[in-house]
Scaffold this active site. Sequence first.
Site, PDB file in Angstrom:
ATOM      1  CG  ASP A 260      -0.018  -0.601   2.877  1.00 43.97           C
ATOM      2  OD1 ASP A 260       1.318  -0.243   2.584  1.00 43.97           O
ATOM      3  OD2 ASP A 260      -0.657  -0.530   3.205  1.00 43.97           O
TER       4      ASP A 260
ATOM      5  CG  ASP B 223       0.723   3.996   4.775  1.00 46.45           C
ATOM      6  OD1 ASP B 223      -0.242   3.570   3.587  1.00 46.45           O
ATOM      7  OD2 ASP B 223       0.944   3.546   5.415  1.00 46.45           O
TER       8      ASP B 223
ATOM      9  CE  LYS C 199       0.518   4.641  15.553  1.00 48.19           C
ATOM     10  NZ  LYS C 199      -0.746   4.896  15.713  1.00 48.19           N
TER      11      LYS C 199
END
Length: 318
Positions: A109, A218, A160
Amino acid sequence: MAVGILLVGGFGTRLKPLTDESPKPMLPVAGLPVTEHQILAAKKAGVHTLVLATSYLAEIFTPYFGDGAKWGIKILYAVEKEPLGTGGAIRNAAELLGRDEPVVVFNGDVLSRHSIADQIKFHTDNKADVTLHLIDVEDARAFGCVPTDADGRVTAFLEKMDNPVTNSINAGCYVFSPDVIDKIPLGTVVSVERETFPALVASGRSVFGYKEQSYWLDVGTPAALFKGSRDLVEGDFQAMAGTTIAPDAVITGGTSIGARCTIGAGVHIDDCIIGDDVMIGDGARLSHSFIAHGTAVAAGVQKSAHYLSQKLDLPIIV
Ligand code: GTP
Protein backbone atom coordinates in the site's frame (compact mmCIF):
# COMPACT_ATOMS: atom_id res chain seq x y z
CA MET A 1 19.42 -8.87 -9.87
CA ALA A 2 16.96 -9.69 -7.12
CA VAL A 3 13.68 -11.41 -6.40
CA GLY A 4 10.74 -9.84 -4.59
CA ILE A 5 7.66 -10.35 -2.46
CA LEU A 6 4.65 -8.04 -2.50
CA LEU A 7 2.58 -8.10 0.69
CA VAL A 8 -0.97 -7.73 -0.56
CA GLY A 9 -3.03 -9.96 1.76
CA GLY A 10 -4.27 -7.52 4.41
CA PHE A 11 -7.94 -6.64 5.01
CA GLY A 12 -7.46 -2.92 4.41
CA THR A 13 -9.92 -2.08 7.18
CA ARG A 14 -8.98 1.61 7.28
CA LEU A 15 -10.10 1.87 3.66
CA LYS A 16 -13.56 0.45 4.19
CA PRO A 17 -15.98 0.53 2.38
CA LEU A 18 -13.63 0.76 -0.62
CA THR A 19 -12.07 -2.56 0.39
CA ASP A 20 -15.41 -4.37 0.73
CA GLU A 21 -15.15 -5.39 -2.92
CA SER A 22 -11.46 -4.96 -3.75
CA PRO A 23 -8.26 -5.66 -1.86
CA LYS A 24 -6.52 -2.39 -0.99
CA PRO A 25 -3.56 -2.95 -3.35
CA MET A 26 -5.93 -3.44 -6.32
CA LEU A 27 -7.62 -0.07 -5.84
CA PRO A 28 -6.73 2.20 -8.74
CA VAL A 29 -4.60 5.30 -8.35
CA ALA A 30 -4.16 7.38 -11.49
CA GLY A 31 -5.75 4.61 -13.57
CA LEU A 32 -3.64 1.65 -12.41
CA PRO A 33 -3.84 -0.59 -9.33
CA VAL A 34 -1.37 0.37 -6.55
CA THR A 35 0.22 -3.07 -7.10
CA GLU A 36 0.85 -2.31 -10.77
CA HIS A 37 2.74 0.89 -9.90
CA GLN A 38 4.87 -1.24 -7.56
CA ILE A 39 5.48 -3.96 -10.14
CA LEU A 40 6.69 -1.33 -12.61
CA ALA A 41 9.10 0.06 -10.00
CA ALA A 42 10.36 -3.42 -9.06
CA LYS A 43 10.97 -4.31 -12.69
CA LYS A 44 12.92 -1.06 -13.18
CA ALA A 45 15.17 -2.00 -10.23
CA GLY A 46 16.06 -5.37 -11.77
CA VAL A 47 13.65 -7.61 -9.84
CA HIS A 48 13.01 -10.53 -12.21
CA THR A 49 10.64 -12.68 -10.12
CA LEU A 50 7.94 -11.42 -7.78
CA VAL A 51 5.65 -13.40 -5.46
CA LEU A 52 2.30 -11.82 -4.65
CA ALA A 53 1.55 -12.82 -1.04
CA THR A 54 -2.24 -12.79 -1.10
CA SER A 55 -5.04 -13.75 1.26
CA TYR A 56 -8.09 -11.44 1.47
CA LEU A 57 -9.85 -11.48 -1.94
CA ALA A 58 -6.85 -13.35 -3.38
CA GLU A 59 -8.84 -14.30 -6.49
CA ILE A 60 -8.85 -10.68 -7.75
CA PHE A 61 -5.07 -10.58 -8.41
CA THR A 62 -4.50 -13.59 -10.66
CA PRO A 63 -6.71 -12.70 -13.65
CA TYR A 64 -5.21 -9.21 -13.75
CA PHE A 65 -1.48 -10.00 -13.43
CA GLY A 66 -1.36 -13.59 -14.76
CA ASP A 67 2.23 -14.82 -15.13
CA GLY A 68 3.55 -11.23 -15.38
CA ALA A 69 4.68 -11.57 -19.03
CA LYS A 70 2.88 -8.30 -19.90
CA TRP A 71 5.24 -6.48 -17.48
CA GLY A 72 8.35 -8.50 -18.41
CA ILE A 73 8.58 -9.99 -14.91
CA LYS A 74 7.75 -13.46 -13.59
CA ILE A 75 4.82 -13.32 -11.17
CA LEU A 76 3.97 -16.15 -8.76
CA TYR A 77 1.23 -16.37 -6.14
CA ALA A 78 1.39 -17.55 -2.51
CA VAL A 79 -2.11 -17.67 -1.05
CA GLU A 80 -2.62 -17.74 2.73
CA LYS A 81 -5.90 -19.38 3.79
CA GLU A 82 -5.89 -17.15 6.86
CA PRO A 83 -3.65 -14.06 6.83
CA LEU A 84 -0.27 -14.94 8.39
CA GLY A 85 0.72 -11.38 9.25
CA THR A 86 3.51 -9.62 7.41
CA GLY A 87 6.30 -11.92 8.70
CA GLY A 88 4.37 -15.16 8.19
CA ALA A 89 3.44 -13.97 4.69
CA ILE A 90 7.10 -13.29 3.80
CA ARG A 91 8.17 -16.76 4.97
CA ASN A 92 5.28 -18.44 3.14
CA ALA A 93 5.98 -16.56 -0.13
CA ALA A 94 9.74 -17.23 0.09
CA GLU A 95 9.00 -20.95 -0.26
CA LEU A 96 8.49 -20.19 -3.98
CA LEU A 97 11.87 -18.44 -4.34
CA GLY A 98 15.50 -19.53 -4.54
CA ARG A 99 18.01 -18.67 -1.80
CA ASP A 100 20.84 -17.13 -3.83
CA GLU A 101 19.65 -13.55 -4.38
CA PRO A 102 18.49 -10.76 -2.07
CA VAL A 103 14.73 -10.63 -1.52
CA VAL A 104 13.02 -7.24 -1.79
CA VAL A 105 9.78 -7.06 0.21
CA PHE A 106 7.18 -4.39 -0.49
CA ASN A 107 4.24 -3.34 1.65
CA GLY A 108 1.44 -3.39 -0.88
CA ASP A 109 0.00 0.00 0.00
CA VAL A 110 2.98 2.29 -0.56
CA LEU A 111 3.75 4.60 -3.47
CA SER A 112 7.48 5.35 -3.41
CA ARG A 113 9.91 6.80 -5.90
CA HIS A 114 13.05 5.86 -3.97
CA SER A 115 15.71 3.92 -5.83
CA ILE A 116 15.12 0.25 -5.04
CA ALA A 117 18.31 -0.56 -6.99
CA ASP A 118 20.34 1.74 -4.68
CA GLN A 119 18.70 0.17 -1.64
CA ILE A 120 19.73 -3.31 -2.86
CA LYS A 121 23.30 -2.06 -3.51
CA PHE A 122 23.46 -0.49 -0.02
CA HIS A 123 22.31 -3.83 1.43
CA THR A 124 24.90 -5.83 -0.51
CA ASP A 125 27.74 -3.37 0.18
CA ASN A 126 27.03 -3.57 3.93
CA LYS A 127 26.63 -7.37 3.86
CA ALA A 128 23.46 -6.68 5.85
CA ASP A 129 20.92 -9.20 7.09
CA VAL A 130 18.05 -6.77 6.45
CA THR A 131 17.98 -3.23 5.02
CA LEU A 132 14.89 -1.11 5.56
CA HIS A 133 14.05 1.97 3.55
CA LEU A 134 13.68 4.79 6.09
CA ILE A 135 11.99 8.07 5.38
CA ASP A 136 11.93 11.24 7.48
CA VAL A 137 8.50 12.64 8.23
CA GLU A 138 7.70 16.03 9.74
CA ASP A 139 5.74 14.57 12.63
CA ALA A 140 6.74 11.05 13.61
CA ARG A 141 4.29 10.85 16.53
CA ALA A 142 1.73 8.94 14.45
CA PHE A 143 4.31 6.26 13.53
CA GLY A 144 6.76 3.99 15.26
CA CYS A 145 10.25 5.45 14.73
CA VAL A 146 13.52 3.77 13.74
CA PRO A 147 16.75 5.29 15.14
CA THR A 148 20.10 4.42 13.53
CA ASP A 149 23.75 4.89 14.54
CA ALA A 150 26.41 6.81 12.56
CA ASP A 151 27.03 3.79 10.28
CA GLY A 152 23.34 3.47 9.44
CA ARG A 153 22.73 0.45 11.67
CA VAL A 154 19.24 0.30 13.20
CA THR A 155 19.50 0.51 16.99
CA ALA A 156 15.84 0.05 17.96
CA PHE A 157 12.25 -0.19 16.74
CA LEU A 158 10.25 2.15 18.91
CA GLU A 159 6.45 2.22 19.19
CA LYS A 160 4.44 5.42 18.67
CA MET A 161 5.35 8.03 21.31
CA ASP A 162 4.74 11.69 22.12
CA ASN A 163 8.41 12.67 21.79
CA PRO A 164 9.95 10.49 19.07
CA VAL A 165 13.75 10.28 19.30
CA THR A 166 14.03 10.56 15.49
CA ASN A 167 11.80 11.51 12.57
CA SER A 168 12.90 8.44 10.59
CA ILE A 169 10.15 5.89 10.07
CA ASN A 170 9.89 2.50 8.39
CA ALA A 171 8.85 3.21 4.79
CA GLY A 172 7.68 -0.36 4.10
CA CYS A 173 10.30 -1.63 1.65
CA TYR A 174 12.87 -4.15 2.91
CA VAL A 175 15.79 -6.06 1.44
CA PHE A 176 16.36 -9.42 3.15
CA SER A 177 19.23 -11.82 2.86
CA PRO A 178 17.42 -15.11 2.19
CA ASP A 179 18.78 -17.01 5.21
CA VAL A 180 17.17 -14.43 7.52
CA ILE A 181 13.74 -15.20 6.07
CA ASP A 182 14.29 -18.89 6.82
CA LYS A 183 14.48 -18.02 10.54
CA ILE A 184 10.81 -16.91 10.50
CA PRO A 185 8.65 -19.90 11.50
CA LEU A 186 6.62 -21.40 8.66
CA GLY A 187 2.82 -21.39 8.85
CA THR A 188 2.72 -19.13 11.92
CA VAL A 189 1.23 -15.66 12.33
CA VAL A 190 4.18 -13.26 12.71
CA SER A 191 4.49 -9.48 12.40
CA VAL A 192 7.76 -8.50 10.78
CA GLU A 193 7.54 -4.98 12.26
CA ARG A 194 6.64 -5.95 15.82
CA GLU A 195 8.45 -9.29 16.17
CA THR A 196 11.06 -10.13 13.51
CA PHE A 197 12.85 -6.77 13.21
CA PRO A 198 13.09 -6.02 16.98
CA ALA A 199 14.31 -9.60 17.60
CA LEU A 200 17.01 -9.27 14.92
CA VAL A 201 18.26 -5.99 16.43
CA ALA A 202 18.17 -7.42 19.97
CA SER A 203 20.26 -10.42 18.90
CA GLY A 204 22.89 -8.19 17.27
CA ARG A 205 22.16 -9.08 13.62
CA SER A 206 23.04 -6.39 11.07
CA VAL A 207 19.88 -4.46 10.35
CA PHE A 208 20.55 -1.33 8.32
CA GLY A 209 18.48 1.73 7.49
CA TYR A 210 18.72 3.00 3.91
CA LYS A 211 17.72 6.67 4.01
CA GLU A 212 16.43 8.24 0.84
CA GLN A 213 14.15 11.23 0.92
CA SER A 214 11.96 11.04 -2.19
CA TYR A 215 8.23 10.95 -2.96
CA TRP A 216 6.61 8.53 -0.52
CA LEU A 217 3.01 7.93 0.48
CA ASP A 218 1.24 5.21 2.42
CA VAL A 219 -2.18 5.01 0.79
CA GLY A 220 -3.78 3.21 3.73
CA THR A 221 -6.67 5.65 4.28
CA PRO A 222 -9.23 7.10 1.84
CA ALA A 223 -7.74 10.60 2.12
CA ALA A 224 -4.25 9.25 1.36
CA LEU A 225 -5.51 7.14 -1.54
CA PHE A 226 -7.09 10.21 -3.14
CA LYS A 227 -3.93 12.23 -2.54
CA GLY A 228 -1.81 9.50 -4.12
CA SER A 229 -3.96 9.48 -7.21
CA ARG A 230 -4.03 13.30 -7.49
CA ASP A 231 -0.25 13.42 -7.05
CA LEU A 232 0.25 11.20 -10.09
CA VAL A 233 -2.23 13.03 -12.31
CA GLU A 234 -0.77 15.95 -14.22
CA GLY A 235 -3.21 18.81 -14.72
CA ASP A 236 -6.97 18.73 -14.12
CA PHE A 237 -7.55 15.07 -14.96
CA GLN A 238 -6.23 11.98 -16.65
CA ALA A 239 -8.14 9.32 -18.63
CA MET A 240 -6.98 5.89 -19.75
CA ALA A 241 -7.32 4.37 -23.23
CA GLY A 242 -10.75 3.88 -24.78
CA THR A 243 -12.51 6.50 -22.62
CA THR A 244 -14.80 9.02 -24.30
CA ILE A 245 -15.69 12.32 -22.68
CA ALA A 246 -18.47 14.65 -23.82
CA PRO A 247 -17.00 17.97 -25.01
CA ASP A 248 -18.93 19.99 -22.41
CA ALA A 249 -18.04 17.81 -19.43
CA VAL A 250 -16.03 19.68 -16.75
CA ILE A 251 -13.41 17.52 -15.03
CA THR A 252 -11.12 19.00 -12.37
CA GLY A 253 -9.14 18.43 -9.19
CA GLY A 254 -6.69 15.77 -10.42
CA THR A 255 -9.46 13.30 -11.23
CA SER A 256 -8.38 9.98 -12.71
CA ILE A 257 -10.63 8.06 -15.07
CA GLY A 258 -9.98 4.43 -15.99
CA ALA A 259 -10.11 2.69 -19.37
CA ARG A 260 -13.20 2.34 -21.61
CA CYS A 261 -15.40 4.80 -19.66
CA THR A 262 -18.13 7.01 -21.08
CA ILE A 263 -18.61 10.45 -19.54
CA GLY A 264 -21.89 12.05 -20.58
CA ALA A 265 -22.86 15.56 -21.57
CA GLY A 266 -22.80 18.31 -18.97
CA VAL A 267 -21.18 16.08 -16.34
CA HIS A 268 -19.14 17.76 -13.58
CA ILE A 269 -16.44 15.69 -11.86
CA ASP A 270 -14.05 17.04 -9.23
CA ASP A 271 -11.31 15.12 -7.34
CA CYS A 272 -12.66 11.65 -8.10
CA ILE A 273 -11.15 8.25 -8.71
CA ILE A 274 -13.10 6.49 -11.42
CA GLY A 275 -12.44 2.84 -12.32
CA ASP A 276 -12.51 1.08 -15.69
CA ASP A 277 -15.69 0.52 -17.77
CA VAL A 278 -17.69 3.16 -15.89
CA MET A 279 -20.63 5.02 -17.49
CA ILE A 280 -21.59 8.41 -16.12
CA GLY A 281 -24.98 9.65 -17.31
CA ASP A 282 -25.64 13.16 -18.61
CA GLY A 283 -25.66 15.97 -16.07
CA ALA A 284 -24.29 13.90 -13.16
CA ARG A 285 -22.19 15.80 -10.59
CA LEU A 286 -19.57 13.92 -8.61
CA SER A 287 -16.96 15.21 -6.19
CA HIS A 288 -14.42 13.51 -3.87
CA SER A 289 -15.98 10.17 -4.81
CA PHE A 290 -14.64 6.73 -5.71
CA ILE A 291 -16.51 4.99 -8.53
CA ALA A 292 -15.74 1.26 -8.74
CA HIS A 293 -14.97 -0.58 -11.99
CA GLY A 294 -18.03 -1.30 -14.15
CA THR A 295 -20.41 1.08 -12.37
CA ALA A 296 -23.20 2.86 -14.23
CA VAL A 297 -24.03 6.22 -12.66
CA ALA A 298 -27.52 7.40 -13.68
CA ALA A 299 -28.05 10.76 -15.38
CA GLY A 300 -28.42 13.67 -12.99
CA VAL A 301 -27.05 11.87 -9.92
CA GLN A 302 -25.29 14.18 -7.43
CA LYS A 303 -22.79 12.68 -5.00
CA SER A 304 -20.04 14.07 -2.82
CA ALA A 305 -17.65 11.89 -0.79
CA HIS A 306 -19.30 8.61 -1.73
CA TYR A 307 -18.21 5.14 -2.74
CA LEU A 308 -20.35 4.05 -5.67
CA SER A 309 -20.42 0.56 -7.15
CA GLN A 310 -23.08 -1.71 -8.64
CA LYS A 311 -23.82 -3.03 -5.16
CA LEU A 312 -22.94 -0.22 -2.78
CA ASP A 313 -23.58 3.47 -2.35
CA LEU A 314 -21.86 4.45 0.87
CA PRO A 315 -20.33 7.62 2.27
CA ILE A 316 -16.57 7.77 2.65
CA ILE A 317 -14.41 10.24 4.53
CA VAL A 318 -11.89 11.78 2.15
P1 GTP B 1 -5.52 -2.04 7.70
O1 GTP B 1 -6.46 -3.17 8.02
O2 GTP B 1 -6.25 -0.83 7.23
O3 GTP B 1 -4.50 -1.77 8.76
O4 GTP B 1 -4.67 -2.51 6.43
P2 GTP B 1 -3.85 -3.85 6.13
O5 GTP B 1 -3.77 -4.76 7.31
O6 GTP B 1 -4.38 -4.41 4.86
O7 GTP B 1 -2.45 -3.24 5.81
P3 GTP B 1 -1.20 -2.87 6.72
O8 GTP B 1 -0.87 -1.45 6.39
O9 GTP B 1 -1.45 -3.22 8.14
O10 GTP B 1 -0.12 -3.85 6.10
C1 GTP B 1 0.88 -3.45 5.19
C2 GTP B 1 0.83 -4.34 3.96
O11 GTP B 1 0.96 -5.71 4.30
C3 GTP B 1 -0.47 -4.21 3.18
O12 GTP B 1 -0.17 -4.12 1.82
C4 GTP B 1 -1.23 -5.49 3.47
O13 GTP B 1 -1.96 -5.96 2.34
C5 GTP B 1 -0.12 -6.46 3.79
N1 GTP B 1 -0.51 -7.41 4.81
C6 GTP B 1 -0.90 -7.14 6.09
N2 GTP B 1 -1.17 -8.27 6.73
C7 GTP B 1 -0.94 -9.29 5.86
C8 GTP B 1 -1.06 -10.72 5.95
O14 GTP B 1 -1.44 -11.29 6.97
N3 GTP B 1 -0.74 -11.44 4.83
C9 GTP B 1 -0.32 -10.84 3.68
N4 GTP B 1 -0.04 -11.62 2.61
N5 GTP B 1 -0.21 -9.50 3.55
C10 GTP B 1 -0.52 -8.74 4.64
